[in-house]
Design a protein around this motif. Structure first.
Motif, PDB file in Angstrom:
ATOM      1  N   GLU A  84       0.828  -1.208   0.000  1.00  0.00           N
ATOM      2  CA  GLU A  84       0.000   0.000   0.000  1.00  0.00           C
ATOM      3  C   GLU A  84       0.865   1.261   0.000  1.00  0.00           C
ATOM      4  OE1 GLU A  84      -3.864  -1.924   2.345  1.00  0.00           O
ATOM      5  OE2 GLU A  84      -2.238  -0.949   3.471  1.00  0.00           O
ATOM      6  N   GLN A  85       1.995   1.219   0.706  1.00  0.00           N
ATOM      7  CA  GLN A  85       2.917   2.357   0.691  1.00  0.00           C
ATOM      8  C   GLN A  85       3.453   2.592  -0.719  1.00  0.00           C
ATOM      9  OE1 GLN A  85       6.017   2.096   3.668  1.00  0.00           O
ATOM     10  NE2 GLN A  85       4.587   1.364   5.226  1.00  0.00           N
ATOM     11  N   GLN A  86       3.829   1.508  -1.386  1.00  0.00           N
ATOM     12  CA  GLN A  86       4.351   1.637  -2.745  1.00  0.00           C
ATOM     13  C   GLN A  86       3.294   2.203  -3.693  1.00  0.00           C
ATOM     14  OE1 GLN A  86       5.575  -2.428  -3.412  1.00  0.00           O
ATOM     15  NE2 GLN A  86       7.572  -2.128  -2.434  1.00  0.00           N
ATOM     16  N   ALA A  87       2.068   1.712  -3.568  1.00  0.00           N
ATOM     17  CA  ALA A  87       0.982   2.218  -4.413  1.00  0.00           C
ATOM     18  C   ALA A  87       0.668   3.674  -4.078  1.00  0.00           C
ATOM     19  CB  ALA A  87      -0.261   1.347  -4.232  1.00  0.00           C
ATOM     20  N   SER A  88       0.759   4.001  -2.811  1.00  0.00           N
ATOM     21  CA  SER A  88       0.464   5.365  -2.367  1.00  0.00           C
ATOM     22  C   SER A  88       1.461   6.367  -2.939  1.00  0.00           C
ATOM     23  CB  SER A  88       0.468   5.439  -0.840  1.00  0.00           C
ATOM     24  OG  SER A  88      -0.586   4.673  -0.287  1.00  0.00           O
ATOM     25  N   VAL A  89       2.739   6.015  -2.932  1.00  0.00           N
ATOM     26  CA  VAL A  89       3.747   6.915  -3.488  1.00  0.00           C
ATOM     27  C   VAL A  89       3.552   7.057  -4.994  1.00  0.00           C
ATOM     28  CG1 VAL A  89       6.220   7.262  -3.887  1.00  0.00           C
ATOM     29  CG2 VAL A  89       5.395   6.505  -1.646  1.00  0.00           C
ATOM     30  N   LYS A  90       3.122   5.999  -5.657  1.00  0.00           N
ATOM     31  CA  LYS A  90       2.814   6.116  -7.090  1.00  0.00           C
ATOM     32  C   LYS A  90       1.680   7.111  -7.316  1.00  0.00           C
ATOM     33  CE  LYS A  90       4.309   1.585  -8.830  1.00  0.00           C
ATOM     34  NZ  LYS A  90       3.874   0.336  -9.520  1.00  0.00           N
ATOM     35  N   TRP A  91       0.663   7.079  -6.455  1.00  0.00           N
ATOM     36  CA  TRP A  91      -0.435   8.030  -6.580  1.00  0.00           C
ATOM     37  C   TRP A  91       0.042   9.464  -6.317  1.00  0.00           C
ATOM     38  CZ3 TRP A  91      -4.960   9.348  -8.385  1.00  0.00           C
ATOM     39  CH2 TRP A  91      -5.616  10.454  -7.826  1.00  0.00           C
ATOM     40  N   ILE A  92       0.825   9.651  -5.261  1.00  0.00           N
ATOM     41  CA  ILE A  92       1.340  10.986  -4.949  1.00  0.00           C
ATOM     42  C   ILE A  92       2.158  11.518  -6.118  1.00  0.00           C
ATOM     43  CG2 ILE A  92       2.888  12.292  -3.436  1.00  0.00           C
ATOM     44  CD1 ILE A  92       2.106  10.307  -1.190  1.00  0.00           C
ATOM     45  N   ASP A  93       2.986  10.666  -6.679  1.00  0.00           N
ATOM     46  CA  ASP A  93       3.798  11.053  -7.838  1.00  0.00           C
ATOM     47  C   ASP A  93       2.896  11.466  -9.006  1.00  0.00           C
ATOM     48  OD1 ASP A  93       6.030  11.150  -9.727  1.00  0.00           O
ATOM     49  OD2 ASP A  93       5.298   9.208 -10.439  1.00  0.00           O
ATOM     50  N   PHE A  94       1.876  10.667  -9.284  1.00  0.00           N
ATOM     51  CA  PHE A  94       0.967  10.942 -10.405  1.00  0.00           C
ATOM     52  C   PHE A  94       0.164  12.216 -10.185  1.00  0.00           C
ATOM     53  CE2 PHE A  94      -3.418  10.726 -11.916  1.00  0.00           C
ATOM     54  CZ  PHE A  94      -3.242  10.557 -13.288  1.00  0.00           C
ATOM     55  N   TYR A  95      -0.459  12.324  -9.021  1.00  0.00           N
ATOM     56  CA  TYR A  95      -1.442  13.398  -8.819  1.00  0.00           C
ATOM     57  C   TYR A  95      -0.800  14.744  -8.498  1.00  0.00           C
ATOM     58  CZ  TYR A  95      -5.603  15.847  -7.254  1.00  0.00           C
ATOM     59  OH  TYR A  95      -6.621  16.771  -7.118  1.00  0.00           O
ATOM     60  N   TYR A  96       0.275  14.740  -7.719  1.00  0.00           N
ATOM     61  CA  TYR A  96       0.861  15.991  -7.265  1.00  0.00           C
ATOM     62  C   TYR A  96       2.106  16.418  -8.038  1.00  0.00           C
ATOM     63  CZ  TYR A  96      -2.177  15.371  -3.204  1.00  0.00           C
ATOM     64  OH  TYR A  96      -3.272  15.203  -2.378  1.00  0.00           O
ATOM     65  N   MET A  97       2.929  15.457  -8.478  1.00  0.00           N
ATOM     66  CA  MET A  97       4.240  15.804  -9.006  1.00  0.00           C
ATOM     67  C   MET A  97       4.347  15.840 -10.521  1.00  0.00           C
ATOM     68  SD  MET A  97       6.228  16.423  -6.404  1.00  0.00           S
ATOM     69  CE  MET A  97       4.821  17.180  -5.571  1.00  0.00           C
ATOM     70  N   GLN A  98       3.712  14.870 -11.205  1.00  0.00           N
ATOM     71  CA  GLN A  98       3.951  14.753 -12.637  1.00  0.00           C
ATOM     72  C   GLN A  98       3.517  15.986 -13.433  1.00  0.00           C
ATOM     73  OE1 GLN A  98       5.740  12.514 -14.489  1.00  0.00           O
ATOM     74  NE2 GLN A  98       6.385  11.979 -12.402  1.00  0.00           N
ATOM     75  N   LYS A  99       2.480  16.676 -12.981  1.00  0.00           N
ATOM     76  CA  LYS A  99       2.041  17.877 -13.697  1.00  0.00           C
ATOM     77  C   LYS A  99       3.068  18.998 -13.613  1.00  0.00           C
ATOM     78  CE  LYS A  99      -0.793  19.230  -9.711  1.00  0.00           C
ATOM     79  NZ  LYS A  99      -2.190  19.402  -9.250  1.00  0.00           N
ATOM     80  N   LEU A 100       4.025  18.865 -12.707  1.00  0.00           N
ATOM     81  CA  LEU A 100       5.090  19.852 -12.584  1.00  0.00           C
ATOM     82  C   LEU A 100       6.335  19.466 -13.364  1.00  0.00           C
ATOM     83  CD1 LEU A 100       4.888  20.446  -8.720  1.00  0.00           C
ATOM     84  CD2 LEU A 100       3.738  21.750 -10.519  1.00  0.00           C
ATOM     85  N   LEU A 101       6.402  18.193 -13.788  1.00  0.00           N
ATOM     86  CA  LEU A 101       7.638  17.664 -14.371  1.00  0.00           C
ATOM     87  C   LEU A 101       7.495  17.117 -15.782  1.00  0.00           C
ATOM     88  CD1 LEU A 101       8.712  15.771 -11.160  1.00  0.00           C
ATOM     89  CD2 LEU A 101       9.994  17.657 -12.169  1.00  0.00           C
ATOM     90  N   ASP A 102       6.281  16.770 -16.163  1.00  0.00           N
ATOM     91  CA  ASP A 102       6.069  16.094 -17.438  1.00  0.00           C
ATOM     92  C   ASP A 102       5.029  16.855 -18.259  1.00  0.00           C
ATOM     93  OD1 ASP A 102       6.215  13.570 -19.200  1.00  0.00           O
ATOM     94  OD2 ASP A 102       4.070  13.724 -18.744  1.00  0.00           O
ATOM     95  N   LYS A 103       5.367  17.231 -19.462  1.00  0.00           N
ATOM     96  CA  LYS A 103       4.481  18.055 -20.292  1.00  0.00           C
ATOM     97  C   LYS A 103       3.153  17.361 -20.564  1.00  0.00           C
ATOM     98  CE  LYS A 103       4.326  20.585 -24.680  1.00  0.00           C
ATOM     99  NZ  LYS A 103       5.096  20.982 -25.886  1.00  0.00           N
ATOM    100  N   LYS A 104       3.205  16.090 -20.899  1.00  0.00           N
ATOM    101  CA  LYS A 104       1.980  15.350 -21.193  1.00  0.00           C
ATOM    102  C   LYS A 104       1.060  15.317 -19.977  1.00  0.00           C
ATOM    103  CE  LYS A 104       0.309  10.866 -22.890  1.00  0.00           C
ATOM    104  NZ  LYS A 104       0.728   9.499 -23.341  1.00  0.00           N
TER     105      LYS A 104
END
Length: 459
Positions: free
Chosen positions: A330-350
């Motif tokens: 669950e921790q691993q899945a949670s960090v994937k969600w945090i990365d997707f929802y909060y971080m990727q829009k700041l780092l990845d154009k798509k």
């Protein structure tokens, strides 16, 4: 402040505010995970947010699940308060992913009340790019990582452009000094018979706002020297800030008549046109749209006036964290969600464009002023990716966005922040409800009250 912030004690504001976590629904995949799937619950939006806001969030959930078919996401309405957190922690009912304010993340990490996600964060390709002063709020004293910071804000002056126009003021020329704030507030109040200016007073937000007004004049609520922290609430600048409010309240009658407003209450007050100006976090427009139906074209954001040696702007934010009882999977899945929802829009154009498209499609604001998680260059790059989707009029927030990087950014007080804010709430309320309030005596009482807590920690 977006903050809560002390376990079991105070009510938040940032960051930040009150609420109870309740299930808001689940993803389209159903309630039960399929074979091999990991199910996680994630904090979605503050209770009472608009249907469009929930629709947009759920759309992002579907996109995440499509990209991660082995993970099932169940959104949960959530808003932090210290007492709510304590109750949920004891009952084991916290979402797997939720947020805590900058002011509390380190103490919660040190107390073992968050999951240690160091190994998962270090696997992220951008782990070494974080602004280290921001990342430090998500670490315990040993340097282990217990969350990922997001949404840093700085204090600004929110104002209603339409009300400025109706009062005969130029909405493109917001006040740039405290004297101008006072003058404009009185003109608005006299002409429109509403509060020209207002400040928070309850739920720890009164102390949060007073701390910002102190910083803006060069003062500090706490001073740390040689490892010893001294509460200095009775400093000259805090006294000046309260005398300023005292004059607006009792001489100008420009602060209205409601002196019991927390974060949500103030936003509602502003959203319904009952006040034209108030100081708040630079990220507040998102909530004003989602919960108070504020039209971005009527919203303006200016810099908080700063004056004097050592002056600056209070900053804060949130940390996305994982519940301490989450399993490793669950921790691993949670960090994937945090990365997707909060971080990727700041780092990845798509990802940035996908997020912006989703927001626009669901009538949510794009282009709300923000501070960098990584650095200003990366922030500017990410904003460039979504420039064609920005629906917050740039001119309306230009006074803030163009000037904030020239300001000194000052973090919130580090020791017993929420207790300090709560004690200061009472001082602000007293000044606004008692014409003869003894400001110095009240502030010395705050010193005594909070210093005792800090000294007890040192024993």
């Amino acid at each position: 402040m977006k903050s809560p912030r002390t376990v079991g004690a105070a009510v938040l504001a940032l960051t930040a505010l009150a609420g109870v976590a309740a299930l808001s629904g689940c993803s389209s995949s159903g309630d039960q995970p399929a074979n091999g799937q990991v199910a996680i619950t994630v904090a979605s939006l503050i209770p009472g947010s608009s249907d469009d806001a929930f629709k947009q969030f759920n759309q992002r959930v579907k996109e995440f699940e499509k990209a991660n078919p082995d993970i099932l996401v169940k959104p949960v309405e959530y808003q932090w308060t210290g007492p709510t957190f304590s109750a949920q922690l004891a009952a084991g009912t916290l979402p797997d992913v939720f947020n805590v304010p900058f002011t509390d993340s380190k103490s919660l990490a040190n107390a073992g009340q968050l999951a240690d996600i160091t190994s998962e964060v270090k696997k992220l390709p951008y782990a070494g790019r974080f602004n280290q002063s921001l990342l430090s709020v998500a670490k315990n004293d040993s340097g282990d990582i217990f969350g990922i910071p997001y949404g840093p804000y700085a204090y600004g002056l929110s104002y209603n452009r339409d009300l400025f126009t109706k009062a005969g003021l130029d909405p493109d020329k917001p006040p740039t000094s405290w004297d101008e704030i006072r003058t404009d507030a009185k003109q608005i109040s006299d002409k429109l018979h509403i509060a020209g200016f207002m400040v928070f007073t309850s739920g720890n937000t009164g102390g949060w706002a007073l701390t910002e007004q102190t910083y803006a004049r060069g003062g500090r609520m706490e001073v740390t020297k040689d490892g010893t922290t001294t509460v200095t609430a009775d400093n000259e600048q805090t006294v000046d800030a309260l005398k300023f409010l005292q004059k607006m309240r009792w001489d100008d009658d420009s602060l209205g008549s409601n002196f019991n407003l927390d974060w949500s209450g103030m936003n509602q007050y502003f959203g319904s046109g009952q006040t034209a100006m108030y100081p708040s976090g630079s990220d507040v427009l998102t909530s004003l749209v989602q919960q108070n139906k504020v039209d971005p074209k009527d919203y303006g954001l200016a810099l908080i006036p700063t004056e004097g040696t050592g002056s600056g702007v209070l900053s804060g934010g949130n940390v996305a964290v994982v519940a301490p009882n989450a399993s490793k999977a669950e921790q691993q899945a949670s960090v994937k969600w945090i990365d997707f929802y909060y971080m990727q829009k700041l780092l990845d154009k798509k990802s940035a464009i996908a997020d912006a498209k989703s927001l626009v499609a669901n009538k949510q604001p794009v282009g709300v002023p923000q501070l960098p998680i990584f650095d200003k260059k990366q922030l500017d790059t990410s904003l460039g990716w979504i420039d064609s989707y920005i629906n917050v009029p740039k001119a309306n927030v230009a006074a803030f966005q163009n000037g904030i990087f020239d300001q000194t950014i000052i973090p919130e007080p580090a020791k017993h922040t929420q207790e300090l804010y709560g004690a200061l709430d009472s001082v602000v309320q007293a000044v606004l409800t008692d014409k003869n309030a003894d400001i110095t005596a009240l502030l010395k009482g705050v010193n005594t009250q909070v210093q005792a807590l800090i000294d007890a920690d040192a024993k």
